[in-house]
Scaffold this active site. Structure first.
Site, PDB file in Angstrom:
ATOM      1  N   SER A 155       0.636  -1.183  -0.064  1.00 33.16           N
ATOM      2  CA  SER A 155      -0.262   0.163  -0.206  1.00 33.16           C
ATOM      3  C   SER A 155       0.661   1.374  -0.193  1.00 33.16           C
ATOM      4  O   SER A 155       1.415   1.673  -0.924  1.00 33.16           O
ATOM      5  CB  SER A 155      -1.238  -0.031   1.157  1.00 33.16           C
ATOM      6  OG  SER A 155      -1.894   1.160   1.188  1.00 33.16           O
ATOM      7  N   ASP A 325      -9.572  -4.819  -5.329  1.00 31.39           N
ATOM      8  CA  ASP A 325      -9.083  -3.628  -4.056  1.00 31.39           C
ATOM      9  C   ASP A 325      -9.612  -2.696  -4.603  1.00 31.39           C
ATOM     10  O   ASP A 325      -9.548  -1.792  -5.632  1.00 31.39           O
ATOM     11  CB  ASP A 325      -7.363  -3.765  -4.490  1.00 31.39           C
ATOM     12  CG  ASP A 325      -6.472  -3.272  -4.006  1.00 31.39           C
ATOM     13  OD1 ASP A 325      -7.530  -1.819  -2.688  1.00 31.39           O
ATOM     14  OD2 ASP A 325      -5.619  -3.871  -2.890  1.00 31.39           O
ATOM     15  N   HIS A 358      -7.871  -5.499  -0.498  1.00 32.00           N
ATOM     16  CA  HIS A 358      -6.338  -4.577   0.262  1.00 32.00           C
ATOM     17  C   HIS A 358      -5.606  -5.659   0.987  1.00 32.00           C
ATOM     18  O   HIS A 358      -4.724  -5.078   1.239  1.00 32.00           O
ATOM     19  CB  HIS A 358      -6.506  -2.937  -0.137  1.00 32.00           C
ATOM     20  CG  HIS A 358      -5.935  -2.381   0.331  1.00 32.00           C
ATOM     21  ND1 HIS A 358      -4.448  -2.117  -1.036  1.00 32.00           N
ATOM     22  CD2 HIS A 358      -4.725  -1.742   1.123  1.00 32.00           C
ATOM     23  CE1 HIS A 358      -3.777  -1.291  -0.883  1.00 32.00           C
ATOM     24  NE2 HIS A 358      -3.624  -0.794   0.940  1.00 32.00           N
TER      25      HIS A 358
END
Ligand SMILES: *[C@@H]1O[C@H](CO)[C@@H](O)[C@H](O)[C@H]1NC(C)=O
Length: 382
Positions: A155, A325, A358
């Site tokens: 991320s 995601d 994610h």
């Protein structure tokens, strides 16, 4: 947190361009629940309990922040044979190093790396400051091990790496980098929660910037969430899902551990910066929204851009993104890949996992098979 802590952060934030919460040592002056866990040490609470050696290290940045990082020098077998290549694990926004230790030992990336002949470092505090934190930690790990590093970012841990590489930073100390749920362009983020939060933060930026610390468990943020959750199209019955997308492969016991530790604070300025990126679809430095103020910081009226096309073509990159995601959206990842189209073919491995969102990248029950095994195989070839 006490006012003394907040004021220390404030002073430093305003002196440099600091954006994240880099509170580690400052917390010794202002203990709170979160810092108590931190000061007990991730080593003691999350690594040694699994039967692994672990060392706590401190790294001081050029702008005077003290970061805490942890090192797992050997795997469970205790074998120390040969030189172990260092790997730096960098977590994402509102997270900490626990990110890499959530699953059981044979499925958590930090411990897997240790068991597979690597020397695992990861950063405890998050900060977007490409200019200070990553160089300081890279240099420290490089000096300690005498070797070039492998890097793993998740991320926002990928954004700070990509931004560094685009400026030619760190590359001399880098062996290869794995980018999980890559964040570069965020103009097409689909998470309704993230988009609405970005809009609200920008609409009331002055109010928010007065708060300094963006504490996800604090009163201001809870009020903000209440407000957003009333909007049409925002489903807050499952916050994790509405933020990250529909993760395919989470185990509820592990999610519970995760939620006991995360989310953690970051700086409000950092949240505003990311909100600017979501609204504008650009990858630029923080915009003061004032030409004079920008000139003061950057010598130009608008913030300088990070040019993803400037990432050296011969860097070894392993990039993995998921079809579900909501933060690392497939269209945004495609934009990043478009910028990397001249990258040396044998230096870029791209993995697409259709049902991953994610959080699957750090907690998925099959993340070892789906992501970490191929990642380690890639590292071993570099
Ligand atoms: C979930 O994780 C816990 C803790 O690691 C483990 O004991 C349990 O077997 C896991 N459940 C499933 C369904 O994988």
């Amino acid at each position: 947190m006490t006012n003394s802590l907040v004021s220390i952060i404030l002073v430093v934030v305003f002196c440099g361009l600091a954006a994240g919460t880099r509170t580690t040592l400052f917390l010794t002056e202002a203990q709170d629940a979160v810092s108590a866990v931190a000061d007990d040490g991730i080593c003691k609470s999350m690594v040694e309990t699994q039967g692994y050696f672990c060392e706590e290290h401190m790294v001081t940045t050029r702008d005077g922040y003290i970061l805490s990082i942890q090192r797992i020098p050997v795997g469970q077998s205790g074998k120390t044979s040969g030189k172990r290549a260092p790997v730096l694990l960098q977590h994402g926004l509102l997270m900490d190093g626990i990110t890499w230790l959530l699953s059981p030992p044979d499925q958590s990336l930090a411990l897997l790396l240790a068991d597979n002949g690597f020397d695992a470092y990861w950063d405890w505090t998050w900060d977007e400051l490409v200019d200070y934190d990553l160089p300081a930690i890279f240099q420290y790990v490089h000096d300690q091990t005498g070797q070039k590093l492998h890097y793993v970012g998740h991320s926002l841990g990928t954004l700070i790496a990509l931004a560094s590489f685009s400026k030619g930073q760190l590359v001399d100390m880098l062996r290869s980098a794995a980018l999980l749920s890559p964040i570069a362009y965020v103009g097409q983020v689909t998470s309704p929660l993230a988009r609405n939060a970005a809009d609200s933060l920008l609409a009331e930026a002055l109010y928010w910037l007065g708060i300094n610390e963006f504490n996800p468990r604090g009163k201001a943020v809870i009020e903000l969430l209440k407000h957003i959750c009333q909007k049409a199209g925002v489903d807050c019955t499952n916050m994790l899902t509405s933020f990250t997308g529909q993760n395919c492969c989470l185990n509820s016991t592990i999610v519970t551990v995760f939620l006991e530790h995360e989310p953690q604070s970051t700086s409000t300025k950092n949240m505003i910066h990311i909100s600017q990126m979501i609204r504008e679809g650009t990858i630029r430095m923080y915009d003061y929204k004032d030409e004079d103020e920008n000139r003061k910081h950057y010598g130009q009226p608008t913030p300088p851009a990070y040019n993803m096309k400037s990432i050296p073509n011969d860097l070894s990159l392993f990039l993995s993104y998921g079809g579900a995601d909501a933060l690392s959206d497939v269209n945004d990842v495609q934009l990043l890949l478009d910028n990397l189209k001249d990258h040396d073919g044998d230096k870029l491995v791209v993995q697409y996992i259709e049902n991953y969102a994610h959080a699957d990248y750090v907690m998925g029950v099959n993340a070892r098979q789906a992501v970490y095994d191929p990642l380690m195989a890639f590292f071993k070839l570099q």
